[in-house]
Design an enzyme around this catalytic site. Structure first.
Site, short mmCIF file in Angstrom:
data_model
loop_
_atom_site.label_atom_id
_atom_site.label_comp_id
_atom_site.label_asym_id
_atom_site.label_seq_id
_atom_site.Cartn_x
_atom_site.Cartn_y
_atom_site.Cartn_z
N LYS A 153 9.39 -31.23 -24.02
CA LYS A 153 9.58 -30.46 -25.25
C LYS A 153 8.60 -30.92 -26.32
CE LYS A 153 13.49 -29.30 -28.33
NZ LYS A 153 14.95 -29.54 -28.52
N SER A 179 17.57 -25.55 -28.87
CA SER A 179 16.18 -25.47 -29.24
C SER A 179 15.22 -25.83 -28.10
CB SER A 179 15.91 -26.41 -30.42
OG SER A 179 16.17 -27.76 -30.07
N SER A 206 21.37 -28.40 -27.80
CA SER A 206 20.03 -27.87 -27.55
C SER A 206 19.48 -28.08 -26.15
CB SER A 206 19.04 -28.44 -28.57
OG SER A 206 19.24 -27.85 -29.83
#
Length: 408
Positions: free
Chosen positions: A40, A110, A134
């Protein structure tokens, strides 16, 4: 699908060639030797920009690998790129990333880019972060497995923070076995998953505690519970004050996020922040110390309640989300006649367990309207490897959902 913000093509090929050379020499093969992995874009990769989904950090080039990246490399993984995240990890839609099951649906967030990349088979595994769901939210939306480890078990060094006391770093993979291997590397835990209990005891969270859930999602959970019981599990109903825990997480995250952004905001001003992010920072800066401290105090009580329920059980079970992945651009969701914002809806069930710090794993359990549905299993603090064993059983008895049918 917009899963990646940066593809490290030349660098990844060079790493792969080096892994091939190591294999030919027959020495030093790690557990992830040659496996393509993505991280990420909150996570530092030496020499590359960590933008955290924001133009404000366009020049934020990392001087060193985050600890989790260093552990992946040491295990032989090839880092193929950085995946898209919602701005500073504060959101559940990951704008710019589409769901591989339906390109008109969100991938969740996210860590949406990480989940979409795994679901589409672009990478064997990915790393995300989880402050109020997330990792688990996009894993459920995209039909993959995701683990929020026990808080602090996987280091967050070199990971841009949202809330230092609620942030968790963890793996996303296509199945529980791959997830267990990634977890072993990220947590530097040499042990295998614990043995699957012959007759696991599972506490299903009561419907009243969950709030409104799409009846089709409830039917998927009902079906999985019946399958688990047929496999020898004992499933009973338990209760937890999820609403109070959600309030505690909100009080903690808002205050800590505002503090985390104080220096950047002071030095660079408001330009580059979205209106939503600025609103969050302002709310956090206006929070009273008493509100923050109340949240911290309640955390201990909630964690004790979760651990108390698990004293006689192997896991707790609940739907990861109250609905399947919403459409891109959808602002509200109506369930049982109640219309609620997308962010509030998707964080409602996963968020409370960032308060407890418990390990929580989302695994695909079925489909609703051709979209995957995830079920979450909650384990004892520090019992991540045992939780993976229970998740392996749930995965084995759940109906297979297949893979998304991507176009050419």
């Amino acid at each position: 699908m917009g899963a990646f913000v940066l593809v490290l093509g030349d660098r990844a090929r060079a790493e792969a060639e080096e892994r091939d050379a190591t294999r030919r020499r027959g020495s030093g093969l790690g557990p992830l030797h040659g496996v393509p992995v993505a991280v990420k874009d909150l996570i530092d990769v030496a020499g590359e920009v960590t933008a955290a989904g924001s133009p404000k950090l366009a020049g934020n080039r990392a001087g060193a690998d985050a600890e989790v990246v260093a552990r992946l490399r040491a295990a032989g993984a090839v880092i193929v790129g950085k995946t898209r995240t919602h701005e500073f990890a504060y959101g559940v839609t990951t704008p710019g990333t589409a769901n591989p099951w339906d390109l008109g649906r969100i991938a969740g967030g996210s860590s949406g880019g990480s989940a979409a990349a795994v679901a589409a088979g672009m990478v064997a595994g990915a790393v995300g972060s989880d402050t109020a769901g997330s990792i688990r939210i996009p894993s459920a939306c995209c039909g993959v497995a995701g683990l929020k480890p026990t808080w602090g078990r996987v280091p967050a060094t070199g990971v841009w923070p949202l809330s230092w006391s609620c942030d968790h770093v963890g793996p996303i993979a296509a199945d529980v076995a791959s997830l267990a291997l990634l977890d072993q590397v990220l947590a530097a835990d040499p042990g295998p998953p614990g043995p699957t209990p012959a007759a696991p005891r599972i506490g299903r969270l009561a419907a009243d505690d969950l709030g409104p859930v799409d009846p089709a999602v409830t039917a998927v959970v009902d079906d999985l519970c019946r399958r688990l019981e047929a496999a020898g599990a004992a499933v009973d109903e338990v209760a937890l004050p999820l609403e109070a825990a959600r309030g505690a997480v909100a009080a903690i995250v808002l205050a800590e996020a505002a503090a985390a952004h104080l220096r950047l905001l002071t030095e660079t001003g408001e330009d580059g922040y979205s209106r939503a992010m600025l609103a969050m920072i302002r709310i956090g800066r206006s929070a009273l110390a008493a509100e923050y401290l109340d949240g911290l105090r309640y955390r201990g009580r909630f964690a004790a309640e979760v651990e108390g329920l698990l004293a006689g059980r192997d896991a707790l079970l609940l739907p990861t989300l109250p609905c399947a992945a919403p459409a891109t651009g959808q602002r509200t969701i109506t369930i049982a006649g109640q219309e609620v914002g997308v962010q509030a809806t998707l964080t409602r069930l996963p968020g409370p367990f960032n308060c407890s710090g418990s390990p929580v794993l989302s695994v695909p359990a079925g489909q609703v309207g051709g979209l995957p549905v995830g079920v979450s299993l909650v384990g004892r603090i520090g019992g991540d490897r045992d939780l993976l064993a229970v998740a392996a059983l749930a995965e084995a008895v759940a109906p297979p959902i297949g893979r998304p049918a991507l176009g050419p």
